[in-house]
Design an enzyme around this catalytic site. Sequence first.
Site, PDB file in Angstrom:
ATOM      1  N   PRO A  78       0.825  -1.223   0.000  1.00  0.00           N
ATOM      2  CA  PRO A  78       0.000   0.000   0.000  1.00  0.00           C
ATOM      3  C   PRO A  78       0.860   1.275   0.000  1.00  0.00           C
ATOM      4  CG  PRO A  78      -0.749  -1.539   1.700  1.00  0.00           C
ATOM      5  CD  PRO A  78       0.550  -2.069   1.177  1.00  0.00           C
ATOM      6  N   GLU A  83       3.104  -8.182   8.529  1.00  0.00           N
ATOM      7  CA  GLU A  83       3.178  -6.718   8.425  1.00  0.00           C
ATOM      8  C   GLU A  83       4.153  -6.262   7.357  1.00  0.00           C
ATOM      9  OE1 GLU A  83       3.145  -4.426  12.067  1.00  0.00           O
ATOM     10  OE2 GLU A  83       2.469  -6.202  13.137  1.00  0.00           O
ATOM     11  N   ARG A 132      -3.218  -9.247 -20.272  1.00  0.00           N
ATOM     12  CA  ARG A 132      -4.235  -8.985 -21.279  1.00  0.00           C
ATOM     13  C   ARG A 132      -3.740  -8.021 -22.349  1.00  0.00           C
ATOM     14  NH1 ARG A 132      -6.872  -4.246 -20.524  1.00  0.00           N
ATOM     15  NH2 ARG A 132      -8.757  -4.780 -21.653  1.00  0.00           N
TER      16      ARG A 132
HETATM   17  C1  9WO Z   1      -0.476  -5.599   8.517  1.00  0.00           C
HETATM   18  C2  9WO Z   1      -0.579  -5.084   9.783  1.00  0.00           C
HETATM   19  C3  9WO Z   1      -0.944  -5.666  11.001  1.00  0.00           C
HETATM   20  C4  9WO Z   1      -0.933  -4.884  12.150  1.00  0.00           C
HETATM   21  C5  9WO Z   1      -0.576  -3.549  12.083  1.00  0.00           C
HETATM   22  C6  9WO Z   1      -0.216  -2.975  10.858  1.00  0.00           C
HETATM   23  C7  9WO Z   1      -0.234  -3.767   9.728  1.00  0.00           C
HETATM   24  N1  9WO Z   1       0.065  -3.463   8.469  1.00  0.00           N
HETATM   25  C8  9WO Z   1      -0.037  -4.565   7.767  1.00  0.00           C
HETATM   26  C9  9WO Z   1       0.246  -4.580   6.360  1.00  0.00           C
HETATM   27  O1  9WO Z   1       0.271  -3.552   5.718  1.00  0.00           O
HETATM   28  N2  9WO Z   1       0.521  -5.804   5.817  1.00  0.00           N
HETATM   29  C10 9WO Z   1       0.845  -5.929   4.443  1.00  0.00           C
HETATM   30  C11 9WO Z   1       0.081  -7.088   3.873  1.00  0.00           C
HETATM   31  C12 9WO Z   1       2.321  -6.149   4.256  1.00  0.00           C
HETATM   32  C13 9WO Z   1       2.662  -6.250   2.784  1.00  0.00           C
HETATM   33  C14 9WO Z   1       1.774  -7.298   2.116  1.00  0.00           C
HETATM   34  N3  9WO Z   1       0.389  -7.070   2.473  1.00  0.00           N
HETATM   35  C15 9WO Z   1      -0.372  -6.254   1.712  1.00  0.00           C
HETATM   36  C16 9WO Z   1      -0.118  -5.765   0.450  1.00  0.00           C
HETATM   37  N4  9WO Z   1      -1.555  -5.805   2.084  1.00  0.00           N
HETATM   38  N5  9WO Z   1      -2.051  -5.000   1.139  1.00  0.00           N
HETATM   39  C17 9WO Z   1      -1.193  -4.957   0.130  1.00  0.00           C
HETATM   40  C18 9WO Z   1      -1.387  -4.164  -1.034  1.00  0.00           C
HETATM   41  C19 9WO Z   1      -0.491  -4.212  -2.075  1.00  0.00           C
HETATM   42  C20 9WO Z   1      -0.701  -3.412  -3.181  1.00  0.00           C
HETATM   43  N6  9WO Z   1      -1.766  -2.581  -3.243  1.00  0.00           N
HETATM   44  C21 9WO Z   1      -2.660  -2.543  -2.239  1.00  0.00           C
HETATM   45  C22 9WO Z   1      -2.494  -3.328  -1.126  1.00  0.00           C
END
Ligand code: 9WO
Length: 247
Positions: A88, A115, A153
């Site tokens: 993110p 995380e 695609r």
């Molecule tokens: C998990 C978490 C747990 C407790 C406190 C803070 C926290 N942050 C996260 C977190 O951001 N975990 C991510 C899970 C770590 C990287 C992989 N994950 C992820 C990628 N979640 N969302 C994405 C993502 C990737 C690309 N675009 C949008 C969302």
Amino acid sequence: MRFDVISLFPDLFQILTWQGVVGRALERGSAELHLWNPRDYTQDPHRTVDDRPYGGGPGMVMKVEPLQAAIEDAKAVALHSKVAYLTPQGRPLVQDTIAEIAAAPGWILIAGRYEGIDERLVERYVDEEWSIGDYVVTGGELPAMVVMDAVMRLLPGTLGHQDSARTDSYVDGLLDFPHYTRPETVSGARVPPVLLSGDHQAIARWRLQQALGRTWRRRPDLLERRGLSSEEQALLDEFMRTHRDTG
Ligand code: 9WO
């Protein structure tokens, strides 16, 4: 195009091979998918892939050594691929970026869990950080699949490849126009008459006007960024006049 994905859940990616444009691209060999599981690089009896965050707090971080070994092995095979991490915190992906991604020979995608990954691995290995939107999911796998779907695609010989040629022509940077198919009446709602007229020029004009009008109403930020030709501005002005106060 070659994708090497680093993930603790490689089985999730099987879904890409099951059907559709992406399944065929992989079958045909216009794209290759290789998976690397950090768990296969663990040395301890418990095959540990997570570790506690320095500084404390809830949650875990991906354990460094197995992840690093998986990245090194992928890089040794995918010699021409750059490394992208789905997060993110990354650069927001837009269609223009997808086209740039599709022009590269290959990508190593890191799908994180917990995380996330140790920042020193980001600094050492990651060339690009990508976001698919401002929300958090449980891991990078689904975002990685979204990126691969959007890229594949566009590869030559796929349906989307033709579609992108269409997009390049005139609705580039705009939302799509509305679509209709049979029957002519659905619960009393009729198809816009121009689409039944057989007048291809009038149809093209109506579709462009709908695309402009929808983009103006729903995503003015896209119009701001793109700009309008004088003909497009005239079509949009007419749309604004005729749709004033209406849905
Ligand atoms: C998990 C978490 C747990 C407790 C406190 C803070 C926290 N942050 C996260 C977190 O951001 N975990 C991510 C899970 C770590 C990287 C992989 N994950 C992820 C990628 N979640 N969302 C994405 C993502 C990737 C690309 N675009 C949008 C969302």
